[in-house]
Design a protein around this motif. Structure first.
Motif, short mmCIF file in Angstrom:
data_model
loop_
_atom_site.label_atom_id
_atom_site.label_comp_id
_atom_site.label_asym_id
_atom_site.label_seq_id
_atom_site.Cartn_x
_atom_site.Cartn_y
_atom_site.Cartn_z
N SER A 4 8.36 -5.29 -5.91
CA SER A 4 7.78 -5.44 -7.50
C SER A 4 6.36 -6.07 -7.08
CB SER A 4 8.60 -5.97 -8.05
OG SER A 4 9.84 -5.38 -8.53
N ALA A 5 6.61 -7.02 -6.31
CA ALA A 5 5.11 -7.94 -6.13
C ALA A 5 3.87 -7.05 -5.50
CB ALA A 5 5.34 -9.12 -5.38
N GLY A 6 4.67 -6.23 -4.24
CA GLY A 6 3.70 -5.60 -3.52
C GLY A 6 3.02 -4.48 -4.47
N TYR A 7 3.90 -3.58 -5.26
CA TYR A 7 3.78 -2.50 -6.19
C TYR A 7 2.46 -3.26 -7.37
CZ TYR A 7 4.04 1.27 -9.58
OH TYR A 7 3.78 2.11 -10.67
N ILE A 8 2.64 -4.29 -7.78
CA ILE A 8 1.68 -4.94 -8.64
C ILE A 8 0.43 -5.06 -8.13
CG2 ILE A 8 1.27 -6.88 -10.21
CD1 ILE A 8 4.21 -6.88 -10.87
N GLY A 9 0.58 -5.91 -6.92
CA GLY A 9 -0.61 -6.25 -6.24
C GLY A 9 -1.53 -5.19 -5.62
N SER A 10 -0.89 -4.01 -5.42
CA SER A 10 -1.48 -3.04 -4.64
C SER A 10 -2.01 -2.16 -5.82
CB SER A 10 -0.89 -2.14 -3.60
OG SER A 10 0.25 -1.79 -4.41
N GLY A 11 -1.97 -2.28 -7.17
CA GLY A 11 -2.06 -1.59 -8.30
C GLY A 11 -1.55 -0.34 -8.10
N GLY A 12 -0.14 -0.19 -7.74
CA GLY A 12 0.75 0.90 -7.54
C GLY A 12 0.16 1.83 -6.60
N LYS A 13 -0.54 1.35 -5.60
CA LYS A 13 -0.98 2.43 -4.57
C LYS A 13 0.04 2.31 -3.35
CE LYS A 13 -5.88 1.92 -5.28
NZ LYS A 13 -6.98 1.33 -5.23
N LYS A 14 0.58 1.08 -3.24
CA LYS A 14 1.83 1.02 -2.20
C LYS A 14 3.14 0.72 -3.06
CE LYS A 14 -0.89 0.51 1.57
NZ LYS A 14 -0.70 1.45 2.68
N PHE A 15 4.36 0.97 -2.05
CA PHE A 15 5.53 0.78 -2.64
C PHE A 15 6.33 1.78 -3.86
CE2 PHE A 15 4.25 -3.52 -0.94
CZ PHE A 15 5.21 -3.86 -0.21
N VAL A 16 5.49 2.72 -3.67
CA VAL A 16 5.79 3.80 -4.67
C VAL A 16 7.01 4.37 -4.42
CG1 VAL A 16 5.17 6.03 -5.65
CG2 VAL A 16 3.35 4.44 -4.99
N ILE B 73 3.37 -6.97 -16.64
CA ILE B 73 3.61 -8.26 -16.08
C ILE B 73 2.74 -8.43 -15.21
CG2 ILE B 73 5.50 -7.62 -14.72
CD1 ILE B 73 7.13 -9.94 -15.43
N SER B 74 2.15 -9.76 -15.04
CA SER B 74 1.61 -10.26 -14.02
C SER B 74 2.30 -10.68 -12.91
CB SER B 74 0.62 -11.58 -14.38
OG SER B 74 1.68 -12.79 -14.63
N LEU B 75 1.69 -10.63 -11.62
CA LEU B 75 2.07 -11.13 -10.46
C LEU B 75 2.97 -12.28 -10.41
CD1 LEU B 75 2.85 -10.63 -7.28
CD2 LEU B 75 0.51 -11.78 -7.14
N LYS B 76 2.33 -13.51 -10.93
CA LYS B 76 2.86 -14.57 -11.02
C LYS B 76 4.11 -14.58 -12.10
CE LYS B 76 1.64 -19.32 -12.75
NZ LYS B 76 0.46 -20.08 -13.38
N ASP B 77 4.10 -13.87 -13.09
CA ASP B 77 5.32 -14.07 -14.01
C ASP B 77 6.42 -13.10 -13.35
OD1 ASP B 77 4.00 -15.66 -15.74
OD2 ASP B 77 3.44 -14.03 -17.23
N GLU B 78 6.13 -12.15 -12.72
CA GLU B 78 7.21 -11.44 -12.03
C GLU B 78 7.84 -11.95 -10.83
OE1 GLU B 78 8.73 -9.36 -8.61
OE2 GLU B 78 6.58 -9.84 -8.52
N VAL B 79 7.22 -12.76 -10.09
CA VAL B 79 7.78 -13.61 -9.00
C VAL B 79 8.51 -14.71 -9.78
CG1 VAL B 79 7.20 -15.06 -7.17
CG2 VAL B 79 6.12 -12.95 -7.39
N ALA B 80 7.99 -15.19 -10.90
CA ALA B 80 8.72 -16.38 -11.38
C ALA B 80 10.16 -16.10 -12.13
CB ALA B 80 7.82 -17.04 -12.36
N TRP B 81 9.91 -14.81 -12.71
CA TRP B 81 11.26 -14.54 -13.40
C TRP B 81 12.40 -14.06 -12.05
CZ3 TRP B 81 14.63 -10.35 -13.23
CH2 TRP B 81 15.64 -10.16 -14.36
N TYR B 82 12.17 -13.54 -11.27
CA TYR B 82 13.01 -13.11 -10.29
C TYR B 82 13.57 -14.48 -9.67
CZ TYR B 82 12.95 -8.05 -10.31
OH TYR B 82 12.96 -6.52 -10.61
#
Length: 253
Positions: free
Chosen positions: A40-52, A110-119
């Motif tokens: 999920s972090a990789g998907y968010i960080g890459s703007g959806g270009k990776k981890f599809v 959701i922001s990267l920070k909040d996504e990582v924090a939730w999991y």
């Protein structure tokens, strides 16, 4: 008095058995939620270009372990273990919220920070439940083994967060604010928990761990860590986020 003691020990052993069984399925579940956090972090960080393609597959793997966990707590009648109910209910609340979090990730709500924090908060509850098993151990040997196991899982959780942080970082080709400091702290915490693990671990455990560290993935992860550290201020790492994810996942496995 002896009869009362025997009844108490028997009850303790039954509860320990249940906790060990729960710990087994929760260890499998957290393995997948850790991977989902990273993808999920990789998907968010890459703007959806990776981890599809990786992310949907990972969600399915997580769902399989959630189903196994729910079946196990029903079979073991966890509602008869009051010391566990509060944490189980808390975990169930997180799992009920998971579809909403996934939707936010998919739509960049959701922001990267909040996504990582939730999991990470959900995983902390899982680790807390697993950690309860060591408090019910009927003898010192089992207590030491369980303490080693819990320390190892805590190290693994930090490795999972590191996977998420660098998946997003390599995906964006730069460290987001606060992420480099977090990355360095995660490496330090992994070392501390592994030291705890080795303190409590049996010779057999230490031998298995030493053998595992010889896998090429350990050296490859360190190589990419070094690149991240060396180029932290400028970015342009030249590391594919999905390659990092797959390599550190192999190391964690």
């Amino acid at each position: 008095r002896d009869t009362i003691f025997s009844i108490h020990m028997e009850k303790q052993k039954r509860e320990l058995y249940k906790l060990v069984e729960i710990s087994k399925v929760l260890s499998q579940l957290i393995h997948e939620t850790q991977k989902e956090r990273g993808a999920s972090a990789g998907y968010i960080g890459s703007g959806g270009k990776k981890f599809v393609t990786i992310l949907p597959k990972q969600r399915k793997l997580t769902d399989e372990k959630i189903a196994l966990y729910k079946k196990t707590i029903t079979t073991l009648k966890i509602n008869k273990m009051p010391g566990l109910i509060k944490d189980i209910n808390k975990l169930n609340e997180y799992l009920a919220e998971l579809p909403e979090i996934r939707n936010k990730v998919s739509n960049f709500q959701i922001s990267l920070k909040d996504e990582v924090a939730w999991y990470t908060a959900m995983n902390a509850i899982i680790l807390k439940i697993i950690g309860l098993s060591s408090t019910l151990a009927p003898n010192e040997k089992i207590a030491m083994d369980l303490a080693a196991y819990v320390s190892f899982l805590k190290a693994k959780e930090r490795a999972g967060i590191e996977r998420a942080v660098l998946s997003a970082t390599f995906g964006a080709d730069q460290f987001k604010p606060g992420m480099f400091v977090k990355f360095i702290r995660l490496i330090s915490e992994q070392g501390a928990f592994i030291n705890d693990f080795l303190t409590f671990a049996s010779p057999e455990m230490k031998k298995l761990y030493a053998k595992a560290t010889q896998d090429p993935s350990f050296a490859e992860v360190q190589r990419m860590r070094n690149i991240a550290i060396k180029k932290a201020s400028v970015g342009n790492f030249g590391v594919d986020a999905e390659y990092w994810f797959k390599t550190i996942t192999k190391k964690i496995n």
